[in-house]
Write a protein that holds these residues in place. Sequence first.
Motif, PDB file in Angstrom:
ATOM      1  N   TYR A  39      57.642  -9.072  13.155  1.00  0.00           N
ATOM      2  CA  TYR A  39      58.257  -8.983  11.829  1.00  0.00           C
ATOM      3  C   TYR A  39      57.348  -9.632  10.782  1.00  0.00           C
ATOM      4  O   TYR A  39      57.100  -9.070   9.714  1.00  0.00           O
ATOM      5  N   MET A  40      56.851 -10.828  11.088  1.00  0.00           N
ATOM      6  CA  MET A  40      55.994 -11.556  10.148  1.00  0.00           C
ATOM      7  C   MET A  40      54.662 -10.834   9.940  1.00  0.00           C
ATOM      8  O   MET A  40      54.154 -10.789   8.823  1.00  0.00           O
ATOM      9  N   GLU A  41      54.092 -10.269  11.010  1.00  0.00           N
ATOM     10  CA  GLU A  41      52.828  -9.549  10.879  1.00  0.00           C
ATOM     11  C   GLU A  41      52.990  -8.314   9.991  1.00  0.00           C
ATOM     12  O   GLU A  41      52.150  -8.047   9.125  1.00  0.00           O
ATOM     13  N   LEU A  42      54.082  -7.564  10.197  1.00  0.00           N
ATOM     14  CA  LEU A  42      54.334  -6.394   9.345  1.00  0.00           C
ATOM     15  C   LEU A  42      54.557  -6.804   7.892  1.00  0.00           C
ATOM     16  O   LEU A  42      54.072  -6.155   6.969  1.00  0.00           O
ATOM     17  N   LYS A  43      55.284  -7.894   7.692  1.00  0.00           N
ATOM     18  CA  LYS A  43      55.550  -8.387   6.342  1.00  0.00           C
ATOM     19  C   LYS A  43      54.236  -8.775   5.658  1.00  0.00           C
ATOM     20  O   LYS A  43      54.017  -8.446   4.487  1.00  0.00           O
ATOM     21  N   GLN A  44      53.353  -9.453   6.382  1.00  0.00           N
ATOM     22  CA  GLN A  44      52.064  -9.858   5.815  1.00  0.00           C
ATOM     23  C   GLN A  44      51.203  -8.644   5.472  1.00  0.00           C
ATOM     24  O   GLN A  44      50.528  -8.622   4.458  1.00  0.00           O
ATOM     25  N   GLN A  45      51.231  -7.619   6.328  1.00  0.00           N
ATOM     26  CA  GLN A  45      50.463  -6.402   6.060  1.00  0.00           C
ATOM     27  C   GLN A  45      50.955  -5.724   4.788  1.00  0.00           C
ATOM     28  O   GLN A  45      50.163  -5.241   3.991  1.00  0.00           O
ATOM     29  N   ARG A  46      52.258  -5.676   4.611  1.00  0.00           N
ATOM     30  CA  ARG A  46      52.840  -4.970   3.468  1.00  0.00           C
ATOM     31  C   ARG A  46      52.673  -5.737   2.167  1.00  0.00           C
ATOM     32  O   ARG A  46      52.490  -5.152   1.114  1.00  0.00           O
ATOM     33  N   GLU A  47      52.753  -7.067   2.230  1.00  0.00           N
ATOM     34  CA  GLU A  47      52.712  -7.875   1.024  1.00  0.00           C
ATOM     35  C   GLU A  47      51.352  -8.503   0.770  1.00  0.00           C
ATOM     36  O   GLU A  47      51.127  -9.072  -0.294  1.00  0.00           O
ATOM     37  N   GLY A  48      50.469  -8.449   1.734  1.00  0.00           N
ATOM     38  CA  GLY A  48      49.203  -9.169   1.605  1.00  0.00           C
ATOM     39  C   GLY A  48      49.438 -10.616   1.977  1.00  0.00           C
ATOM     40  O   GLY A  48      50.374 -10.944   2.692  1.00  0.00           O
ATOM     41  N   GLY A  49      48.606 -11.499   1.506  1.00  0.00           N
ATOM     42  CA  GLY A  49      48.808 -12.917   1.793  1.00  0.00           C
ATOM     43  C   GLY A  49      47.999 -13.369   2.987  1.00  0.00           C
ATOM     44  O   GLY A  49      46.893 -12.899   3.216  1.00  0.00           O
ATOM     45  N   VAL A  50      48.558 -14.281   3.764  1.00  0.00           N
ATOM     46  CA  VAL A  50      47.866 -14.885   4.894  1.00  0.00           C
ATOM     47  C   VAL A  50      47.446 -13.798   5.885  1.00  0.00           C
ATOM     48  O   VAL A  50      48.250 -12.958   6.275  1.00  0.00           O
ATOM     49  N   LYS A  51      46.190 -13.844   6.287  1.00  0.00           N
ATOM     50  CA  LYS A  51      45.672 -12.822   7.199  1.00  0.00           C
ATOM     51  C   LYS A  51      45.924 -13.175   8.668  1.00  0.00           C
ATOM     52  O   LYS A  51      46.075 -12.311   9.494  1.00  0.00           O
ATOM     53  N   HIS A  52      45.939 -14.459   8.965  1.00  0.00           N
ATOM     54  CA  HIS A  52      46.095 -14.864  10.364  1.00  0.00           C
ATOM     55  C   HIS A  52      47.073 -16.035  10.466  1.00  0.00           C
ATOM     56  O   HIS A  52      46.984 -16.990   9.711  1.00  0.00           O
ATOM     57  N   ILE A  53      47.970 -15.926  11.419  1.00  0.00           N
ATOM     58  CA  ILE A  53      48.920 -17.001  11.691  1.00  0.00           C
ATOM     59  C   ILE A  53      48.660 -17.472  13.111  1.00  0.00           C
ATOM     60  O   ILE A  53      48.610 -16.662  14.041  1.00  0.00           O
ATOM     61  N   GLY A  54      48.478 -18.770  13.289  1.00  0.00           N
ATOM     62  CA  GLY A  54      48.264 -19.337  14.624  1.00  0.00           C
ATOM     63  C   GLY A  54      49.602 -19.525  15.318  1.00  0.00           C
ATOM     64  O   GLY A  54      50.292 -20.528  15.120  1.00  0.00           O
ATOM     65  N   TRP A  55      49.979 -18.559  16.147  1.00  0.00           N
ATOM     66  CA  TRP A  55      51.320 -18.583  16.743  1.00  0.00           C
ATOM     67  C   TRP A  55      51.492 -19.671  17.787  1.00  0.00           C
ATOM     68  O   TRP A  55      52.599 -20.173  17.986  1.00  0.00           O
ATOM     69  N   LYS A  56      50.418 -20.076  18.453  1.00  0.00           N
ATOM     70  CA  LYS A  56      50.541 -21.212  19.384  1.00  0.00           C
ATOM     71  C   LYS A  56      50.946 -22.461  18.601  1.00  0.00           C
ATOM     72  O   LYS A  56      51.807 -23.226  19.028  1.00  0.00           O
ATOM     73  N   TYR A  57      50.313 -22.636  17.455  1.00  0.00           N
ATOM     74  CA  TYR A  57      50.650 -23.772  16.586  1.00  0.00           C
ATOM     75  C   TYR A  57      52.094 -23.662  16.098  1.00  0.00           C
ATOM     76  O   TYR A  57      52.844 -24.644  16.105  1.00  0.00           O
ATOM     77  N   VAL A  58      52.494 -22.469  15.680  1.00  0.00           N
ATOM     78  CA  VAL A  58      53.857 -22.264  15.164  1.00  0.00           C
ATOM     79  C   VAL A  58      54.889 -22.681  16.213  1.00  0.00           C
ATOM     80  O   VAL A  58      55.817 -23.432  15.912  1.00  0.00           O
ATOM     81  N   TRP A  59      54.717 -22.240  17.462  1.00  0.00           N
ATOM     82  CA  TRP A  59      55.738 -22.533  18.474  1.00  0.00           C
ATOM     83  C   TRP A  59      55.643 -23.962  19.003  1.00  0.00           C
ATOM     84  O   TRP A  59      56.586 -24.467  19.595  1.00  0.00           O
ATOM     85  N   ARG A  60      54.511 -24.640  18.766  1.00  0.00           N
ATOM     86  CA  ARG A  60      54.440 -26.064  19.100  1.00  0.00           C
ATOM     87  C   ARG A  60      55.100 -26.896  17.999  1.00  0.00           C
ATOM     88  O   ARG A  60      55.628 -27.970  18.249  1.00  0.00           O
ATOM     89  N   THR A  61      55.057 -26.389  16.772  1.00  0.00           N
ATOM     90  CA  THR A  61      55.547 -27.138  15.613  1.00  0.00           C
ATOM     91  C   THR A  61      56.998 -26.819  15.264  1.00  0.00           C
ATOM     92  O   THR A  61      57.706 -27.663  14.726  1.00  0.00           O
ATOM     93  N   PHE A  62      57.431 -25.605  15.556  1.00  0.00           N
ATOM     94  CA  PHE A  62      58.785 -25.176  15.214  1.00  0.00           C
ATOM     95  C   PHE A  62      59.530 -24.749  16.474  1.00  0.00           C
ATOM     96  O   PHE A  62      58.923 -24.432  17.487  1.00  0.00           O
ATOM     97  N   HIS A  63      60.853 -24.714  16.373  1.00  0.00           N
ATOM     98  CA  HIS A  63      61.670 -24.203  17.475  1.00  0.00           C
ATOM     99  C   HIS A  63      62.883 -23.477  16.903  1.00  0.00           C
ATOM    100  O   HIS A  63      63.177 -23.561  15.714  1.00  0.00           O
ATOM    101  N   LEU A  64      63.562 -22.755  17.766  1.00  0.00           N
ATOM    102  CA  LEU A  64      64.753 -21.998  17.372  1.00  0.00           C
ATOM    103  C   LEU A  64      65.993 -22.751  17.836  1.00  0.00           C
ATOM    104  O   LEU A  64      66.024 -23.274  18.953  1.00  0.00           O
TER     105      LEU A  64
END
Length: 175
Positions: free
Chosen positions: A116-141
Motif C-alpha cells: 500500500y505504501m509503495e503504491l502510494k509513494q509511486q502515485r504521489e512521489g516523495g520518498v523513493k525508498h523505505i527501509g522496512w526492516k527498520y520500520v518493523w524494528r521501530t514500529f509495531h501493530l
Amino acid sequence: MDEGPDLLNVEKGELEEKSVVDDIKTEEEEEEEDEDAMPHSEFLDIFEEGLALMVQDPLLCDLPIQVTLEEVNSQVALEYGQAMTVRVCKGDGEVMPIVVVQSATVLDLKKAIRRYMELKQQREGGVKHIGWKYVWRTFHLVFNGEKLEDDNGKLKDYGIRNRDEVTFLKTLRKK
C-alpha cells in the motif's frame, strides 16, 4: 510390385514439397501479423482508457485511476467475501484501508501495508525508498491493546474482523 516403392517415393516427395510450401506460408503469415501489430505505447493507451472506464463501475469506483491488477482482484475478493479490510491507523491520524484475505496472518498484513505504501509513494512521489526492516524494528501493530507480535499468527486469532482498526505504534525503548 516394382511400382509400389516408386509410388511411395513420389508420395514422400510430394509431402516434402507440401511441408516446404506450408513453411513459406507460415513465414508470410507471420510477416503480415507483424505489419498489423500496433506499437506498445498505442496498446498501453487503449488499455488505460478501457481501465479508466472499468474503474467507473460502482463496484470498482473506490479504486484510483492508475489501478493495478492486484487492487482490482482485492476489490473483487472483498465483494465476494473472500477478503477483509483492516483499517490501519497511523500516529499522524492517517487511516490506511488495507485489504487482506480472510485467512491472513500478521505477516500478510505487514506485506499488504508495505505494498500500500509503495503504491502510494509511486502515485504521489516523495520518498523513493523505505527501509522496512527498520520500520518493523521501530514500529509495531496493536489491536485492542494487544501487540501483534507473532508474524505467523492469524488475524482472526487476534479477533480482527472486517473493518476493524489496527494501530501502527512506535515501539517504546526500555531503559
